[in-house]
Design a protein around this motif. Structure first.
Motif, PDB file in Angstrom:
ATOM      1  N   ILE A 215       9.147   4.956  12.086  1.00 35.61           N
ATOM      2  CA  ILE A 215       9.630   5.425  13.144  1.00 35.61           C
ATOM      3  C   ILE A 215       9.977   6.958  13.005  1.00 35.61           C
ATOM      4  CG2 ILE A 215      11.935   5.456  14.581  1.00 35.61           C
ATOM      5  CD1 ILE A 215      11.898   2.194  14.114  1.00 35.61           C
ATOM      6  N   LYS A 216      10.584   7.360  12.073  1.00 30.59           N
ATOM      7  CA  LYS A 216      10.608   8.947  11.828  1.00 30.59           C
ATOM      8  C   LYS A 216       9.302   9.408  12.066  1.00 30.59           C
ATOM      9  CE  LYS A 216      11.177  10.673   7.645  1.00 30.59           C
ATOM     10  NZ  LYS A 216      11.733  11.301   6.592  1.00 30.59           N
ATOM     11  N   ARG A 217       8.137   9.168  11.432  1.00 28.83           N
ATOM     12  CA  ARG A 217       6.937   9.941  11.590  1.00 28.83           C
ATOM     13  C   ARG A 217       6.495   9.853  12.970  1.00 28.83           C
ATOM     14  NH1 ARG A 217       4.024   7.535   6.137  1.00 28.83           N
ATOM     15  NH2 ARG A 217       5.058   8.999   4.678  1.00 28.83           N
ATOM     16  N   LEU A 218       6.531   8.649  13.855  1.00 24.45           N
ATOM     17  CA  LEU A 218       6.164   8.528  15.397  1.00 24.45           C
ATOM     18  C   LEU A 218       7.179   9.449  16.064  1.00 24.45           C
ATOM     19  CD1 LEU A 218       5.987   4.736  15.778  1.00 24.45           C
ATOM     20  CD2 LEU A 218       4.158   6.372  15.895  1.00 24.45           C
ATOM     21  N   LEU A 219       8.296   9.563  15.741  1.00 26.93           N
ATOM     22  CA  LEU A 219       9.029  10.376  16.672  1.00 26.93           C
ATOM     23  C   LEU A 219       8.829  11.964  16.469  1.00 26.93           C
ATOM     24  CD1 LEU A 219      12.708   8.628  16.222  1.00 26.93           C
ATOM     25  CD2 LEU A 219      11.100   8.751  18.399  1.00 26.93           C
ATOM     26  N   LEU A 220       8.491  12.318  14.980  1.00 21.74           N
ATOM     27  CA  LEU A 220       8.015  13.597  14.871  1.00 21.74           C
ATOM     28  C   LEU A 220       6.618  13.912  15.378  1.00 21.74           C
ATOM     29  CD1 LEU A 220       9.160  13.879  11.082  1.00 21.74           C
ATOM     30  CD2 LEU A 220      10.218  15.111  13.137  1.00 21.74           C
ATOM     31  N   LEU A 221       5.754  12.969  15.432  1.00 18.62           N
ATOM     32  CA  LEU A 221       4.441  13.019  16.122  1.00 18.62           C
ATOM     33  C   LEU A 221       4.778  13.369  17.672  1.00 18.62           C
ATOM     34  CD1 LEU A 221       1.608  12.792  16.217  1.00 18.62           C
ATOM     35  CD2 LEU A 221       1.724  10.339  16.571  1.00 18.62           C
ATOM     36  N   GLY A 222       5.625  12.486  18.186  1.00 21.06           N
ATOM     37  CA  GLY A 222       6.143  12.641  19.611  1.00 21.06           C
ATOM     38  C   GLY A 222       6.427  14.072  19.833  1.00 21.06           C
ATOM     39  N   LEU A 223       7.063  14.588  18.884  1.00 21.40           N
ATOM     40  CA  LEU A 223       7.893  15.917  19.229  1.00 21.40           C
ATOM     41  C   LEU A 223       6.724  16.902  19.161  1.00 21.40           C
ATOM     42  CD1 LEU A 223      11.140  16.139  17.206  1.00 21.40           C
ATOM     43  CD2 LEU A 223      10.962  16.251  19.595  1.00 21.40           C
ATOM     44  N   ILE A 385      -2.813  16.255  15.580  1.00 21.03           N
ATOM     45  CA  ILE A 385      -3.885  15.399  15.027  1.00 21.03           C
ATOM     46  C   ILE A 385      -4.007  15.065  13.839  1.00 21.03           C
ATOM     47  CG2 ILE A 385      -6.339  15.530  14.989  1.00 21.03           C
ATOM     48  CD1 ILE A 385      -6.364  17.246  17.457  1.00 21.03           C
ATOM     49  N   TYR A 386      -3.486  16.071  12.672  1.00 20.97           N
ATOM     50  CA  TYR A 386      -3.521  15.533  11.291  1.00 20.97           C
ATOM     51  C   TYR A 386      -2.282  14.783  11.089  1.00 20.97           C
ATOM     52  CZ  TYR A 386      -2.293  16.282   6.466  1.00 20.97           C
ATOM     53  OH  TYR A 386      -1.735  15.808   5.090  1.00 20.97           O
ATOM     54  N   MET A 387      -1.289  14.942  11.769  1.00 19.73           N
ATOM     55  CA  MET A 387      -0.052  13.733  11.373  1.00 19.73           C
ATOM     56  C   MET A 387      -0.487  12.495  11.611  1.00 19.73           C
ATOM     57  SD  MET A 387       3.866  14.225  12.348  1.00 19.73           S
ATOM     58  CE  MET A 387       4.937  12.958  11.523  1.00 19.73           C
ATOM     59  N   TYR A 388      -1.366  12.342  12.899  1.00 16.28           N
ATOM     60  CA  TYR A 388      -1.474  10.823  13.509  1.00 16.28           C
ATOM     61  C   TYR A 388      -2.673  10.236  12.350  1.00 16.28           C
ATOM     62  CZ  TYR A 388      -2.192   7.237  16.887  1.00 16.28           C
ATOM     63  OH  TYR A 388      -2.319   6.053  17.452  1.00 16.28           O
ATOM     64  N   ALA A 389      -3.570  11.003  12.094  1.00 12.97           N
ATOM     65  CA  ALA A 389      -4.501  10.736  11.240  1.00 12.97           C
ATOM     66  C   ALA A 389      -4.306  10.341  10.023  1.00 12.97           C
ATOM     67  CB  ALA A 389      -5.926  11.581  11.337  1.00 12.97           C
ATOM     68  N   ALA A 390      -3.508  11.097   9.496  1.00 10.93           N
ATOM     69  CA  ALA A 390      -3.162  11.097   7.825  1.00 10.93           C
ATOM     70  C   ALA A 390      -1.746  10.214   7.530  1.00 10.93           C
ATOM     71  CB  ALA A 390      -3.044  12.141   7.485  1.00 10.93           C
ATOM     72  N   LYS A 391      -0.798  10.284   8.655  1.00 13.52           N
ATOM     73  CA  LYS A 391       0.488   9.563   8.377  1.00 13.52           C
ATOM     74  C   LYS A 391       0.882   8.361   8.850  1.00 13.52           C
ATOM     75  CE  LYS A 391       1.306  13.250   5.527  1.00 13.52           C
ATOM     76  NZ  LYS A 391       1.581  13.286   4.083  1.00 13.52           N
ATOM     77  N   ILE A 392       0.187   8.368  10.079  1.00 14.75           N
ATOM     78  CA  ILE A 392       0.437   7.093  10.795  1.00 14.75           C
ATOM     79  C   ILE A 392      -0.349   5.987  10.760  1.00 14.75           C
ATOM     80  CG2 ILE A 392       0.992   6.222  13.254  1.00 14.75           C
ATOM     81  CD1 ILE A 392       2.936   8.698  12.417  1.00 14.75           C
ATOM     82  N   GLN A 393       0.270   4.938  10.129  1.00 19.56           N
ATOM     83  CA  GLN A 393      -0.559   3.718   9.991  1.00 19.56           C
ATOM     84  C   GLN A 393      -1.026   3.142  11.220  1.00 19.56           C
ATOM     85  OE1 GLN A 393       1.711   1.138   7.548  1.00 19.56           O
ATOM     86  NE2 GLN A 393       2.526   2.764   6.206  1.00 19.56           N
ATOM     87  N   SER A 394      -2.487   2.338  10.721  1.00 20.72           N
ATOM     88  CA  SER A 394      -3.009   2.044  12.067  1.00 20.72           C
ATOM     89  C   SER A 394      -3.059   0.159  12.196  1.00 20.72           C
ATOM     90  CB  SER A 394      -4.587   2.465  12.275  1.00 20.72           C
ATOM     91  OG  SER A 394      -5.397   1.880  13.267  1.00 20.72           O
ATOM     92  N   ASN A 395      -3.234  -0.080  13.395  1.00 22.43           N
ATOM     93  CA  ASN A 395      -3.280  -1.874  13.543  1.00 22.43           C
ATOM     94  C   ASN A 395      -2.293  -2.531  12.858  1.00 22.43           C
ATOM     95  OD1 ASN A 395      -5.411  -1.109  15.279  1.00 22.43           O
ATOM     96  ND2 ASN A 395      -6.827  -1.180  13.467  1.00 22.43           N
ATOM     97  N   ARG A 396      -1.105  -2.085  12.887  1.00 14.41           N
ATOM     98  CA  ARG A 396      -0.160  -2.730  12.125  1.00 14.41           C
ATOM     99  C   ARG A 396       1.090  -3.048  13.195  1.00 14.41           C
ATOM    100  NH1 ARG A 396       3.462  -0.932   6.896  1.00 14.41           N
ATOM    101  NH2 ARG A 396       5.018  -2.604   7.031  1.00 14.41           N
ATOM    102  N   ASN A 397       1.528  -4.287  13.286  1.00 18.28           N
ATOM    103  CA  ASN A 397       2.573  -4.463  14.261  1.00 18.28           C
ATOM    104  C   ASN A 397       4.106  -4.516  13.477  1.00 18.28           C
ATOM    105  OD1 ASN A 397       4.659  -5.507  15.857  1.00 18.28           O
ATOM    106  ND2 ASN A 397       3.568  -7.361  16.475  1.00 18.28           N
ATOM    107  N   PHE A 398       4.913  -3.387  13.492  1.00 18.19           N
ATOM    108  CA  PHE A 398       6.057  -3.265  13.021  1.00 18.19           C
ATOM    109  C   PHE A 398       7.266  -4.028  13.634  1.00 18.19           C
ATOM    110  CE2 PHE A 398       3.508  -0.083  11.344  1.00 18.19           C
ATOM    111  CZ  PHE A 398       3.660   0.254   9.986  1.00 18.19           C
ATOM    112  N   GLY A 399       7.077  -5.121  14.222  1.00 13.60           N
ATOM    113  CA  GLY A 399       8.101  -5.670  14.992  1.00 13.60           C
ATOM    114  C   GLY A 399       9.162  -6.029  14.302  1.00 13.60           C
ATOM    115  N   GLY A 400       9.152  -6.261  12.984  1.00 17.11           N
ATOM    116  CA  GLY A 400      10.477  -6.154  12.257  1.00 17.11           C
ATOM    117  C   GLY A 400      11.519  -5.277  12.482  1.00 17.11           C
ATOM    118  N   GLY A 401      10.769  -4.045  12.263  1.00 18.94           N
ATOM    119  CA  GLY A 401      11.618  -2.809  12.485  1.00 18.94           C
ATOM    120  C   GLY A 401      12.868  -2.735  11.818  1.00 18.94           C
ATOM    121  N   ILE A 402      14.082  -2.230  12.652  1.00 23.55           N
ATOM    122  CA  ILE A 402      15.343  -2.073  11.979  1.00 23.55           C
ATOM    123  C   ILE A 402      15.985  -3.316  12.511  1.00 23.55           C
ATOM    124  CG2 ILE A 402      17.340  -0.434  12.442  1.00 23.55           C
ATOM    125  CD1 ILE A 402      15.310   1.644  13.289  1.00 23.55           C
ATOM    126  N   ARG A 403      17.000  -3.522  11.706  1.00 23.65           N
ATOM    127  CA  ARG A 403      17.806  -4.793  11.926  1.00 23.65           C
ATOM    128  C   ARG A 403      19.211  -4.253  11.868  1.00 23.65           C
ATOM    129  NH1 ARG A 403      14.761  -8.208  14.762  1.00 23.65           N
ATOM    130  NH2 ARG A 403      12.951  -8.691  13.773  1.00 23.65           N
TER     131      ARG A 403
END
Length: 403
Positions: A215-223, A385-403
């Motif tokens: 989630i941190k990587r996604l939020l930083l990508l969004g920023l 672009i670099y962050m998305y290509a190198a740091k964000i995992q693809s085709n995975r459902n993180f539905g378990g997420g935070i509990r």
């Protein structure tokens, strides 16, 4: 009443009403503020109003999202919409600059309708279909932006306060639609079970989300994305006025082009690409188009051409239309169902913080060199672009997420 197949469509209708309402008042803000401040201080007054709203949103959005995870989306969405109604009514009444600030504060402290609506989409659609629906939401928002400013200008010629009352009426109508038509999307068995004073602490929600690496990587990508895009959004009209000496009519025409591109990208191009490519490839292509468009603006400093400006706008807006729904779709899959409100609230909070910082930083760099500003924004897009290509995992459902 449980959510059904028409729930996403109802949400689109609510978004359309809100978007039309907001775009109606947007051209009138300088004229309203000018009633209470000297001409040379209008810009400062507007910037302060926007900053106050963004600051209130920063603190309120995660809290409202968390409360929606506990008490349901519908009640918190109604509170958010009615807060906006009160804020716009105060703007229409006016009477003093203090009343305008009060309206912005109330609207900001109840701001959360977009993040809660995004949570509703996450509640009612399969993970693989969310990006498509987020794209449709963006397209509907683009539709509202096309006709709203012209209508606002017409109403404003009658009375500067009238468009704000019209907007309040439209948002109230959307609140009625929520109450009557929109079923609760988060069923009791899927809600968080407890609430505490910690739930009212914005920074605790930010800390919780950032402790999850994905989630941190996604939020930083969004920023990064919102920083590059925000530089364009907050500065481009000034750029056209200063560098190209365009008239308001010319600037309005290019903004209309931007609206048309946004609708086409999100409602037609994005769904079509989903048939042939995976979401990550489309998202990277969107970021590349954003970087190319920002580079074309730098080029336009040396080769003055309305064609280059038009290509830049089409590239940037199409890139936004491709990446934004992919980003929101992946973000929604990174946490469990009982965390969607909090997650979307944190995302909206970070965007609000960006809306405070980016205009100030962009103005400082622009004063030094417009070319340097857009080159910096393009570099940020390349970093995304670099962050998305190198740091964000693809085709995975993180539905378990935070509990």
């Amino acid at each position: 009443m449980k959510p059904g197949k028409y729930t996403p469509g109802i949400i689109l209708g609510i978004v359309l009403l809100n978007s039309i309402g907001f775009s109606i008042v947007l051209p009138l803000l300088p004229f309203l503020v000018a009633q209470y401040l000297p001409a040379d201080r209008v810009v400062v007054g507007m910037s302060t109003l926007l900053s106050v709203f963004a600051a209130c949103t920063f603190f309120a959005a995660p809290v409202l999202g968390t409360l929606s995870d506990r008490y349901g989306r519908k009640s918190l969405l109604l509170i958010s919409l009615l807060g906006s109604v009160a804020g716009y009514i105060l703007f229409g009444i006016g009477g003093s600059l203090g009343i305008l600030f009060l309206g912005r504060i109330i609207d900001g402290l109840t701001a959360g309708n977009i993040s809660i609506l995004f949570a509703c989409i996450s509640d009612t659609t399969e993970p693989g279909k969310r990006a498509r629906w987020f794209g449709y939401i963006g397209a509907v928002m683009g539709m509202g932006k096309i006709g709203g400013p012209a209508l606002g200008g017409l109403l404003g010629s009658i009375s500067v306060g009238l468009p704000f009352f019209i907007t309040a009426g439209l948002i109230f109508l959307s609140a009625v639609a929520v109450y009557v038509l929109l079923p609760e999307s988060l069923q009791p068995e899927k809600r968080t079970k407890t609430i505490s004073f910690k739930s009212l602490n914005t920074f605790s929600h930010l800390d919780e989300m950032f402790r999850n690496t994905h989630i941190k990587r996604l939020l930083l990508l969004g920023l990064l994305f919102y920083a590059a895009l925000g530089t364009f959004q907050f500065n481009f009209t000034v750029f056209l006025k200063d560098v190209y000496t365009w008239s308001p009519a010319q600037i309005g025409s290019i903004l209309t082009l931007a609206g048309l591109c946004e609708i086409a990208a999100r409602a037609a191009v994005f769904p079509t690409l989903l048939r042939y490519f995976n979401e990550k490839s489309i998202g990277i292509a969107g970021l590349m188009l954003l970087a190319i468009g920002l580079g074309l603006i730098v080029m336009s400093l040396y080769v003055h051409s309305a064609i280059i400006i038009s290509l830049a706008v089409c590239s940037i807006i199409t890139g936004e239309g491709l990446f934004d729904p992919v980003y929101n779709g992946k973000l929604s899959q990174s946490a469990g169902e009982n965390q969607q409100g909090k997650l979307q609230g944190v995302n909206q909070s970070l965007q609000a913080a960006s809306n405070v910082i980016i205009p100030l930083g962009a103005a400082a760099i622009y004063f030094y060199s417009p070319g340097l500003l857009y080159a910096a924004a393009g570099s940020i897009a390349l970093a995304a672009i670099y962050m998305y290509a190198a740091k964000i995992q693809s085709n995975r459902n993180f539905g378990g997420g935070i509990r």
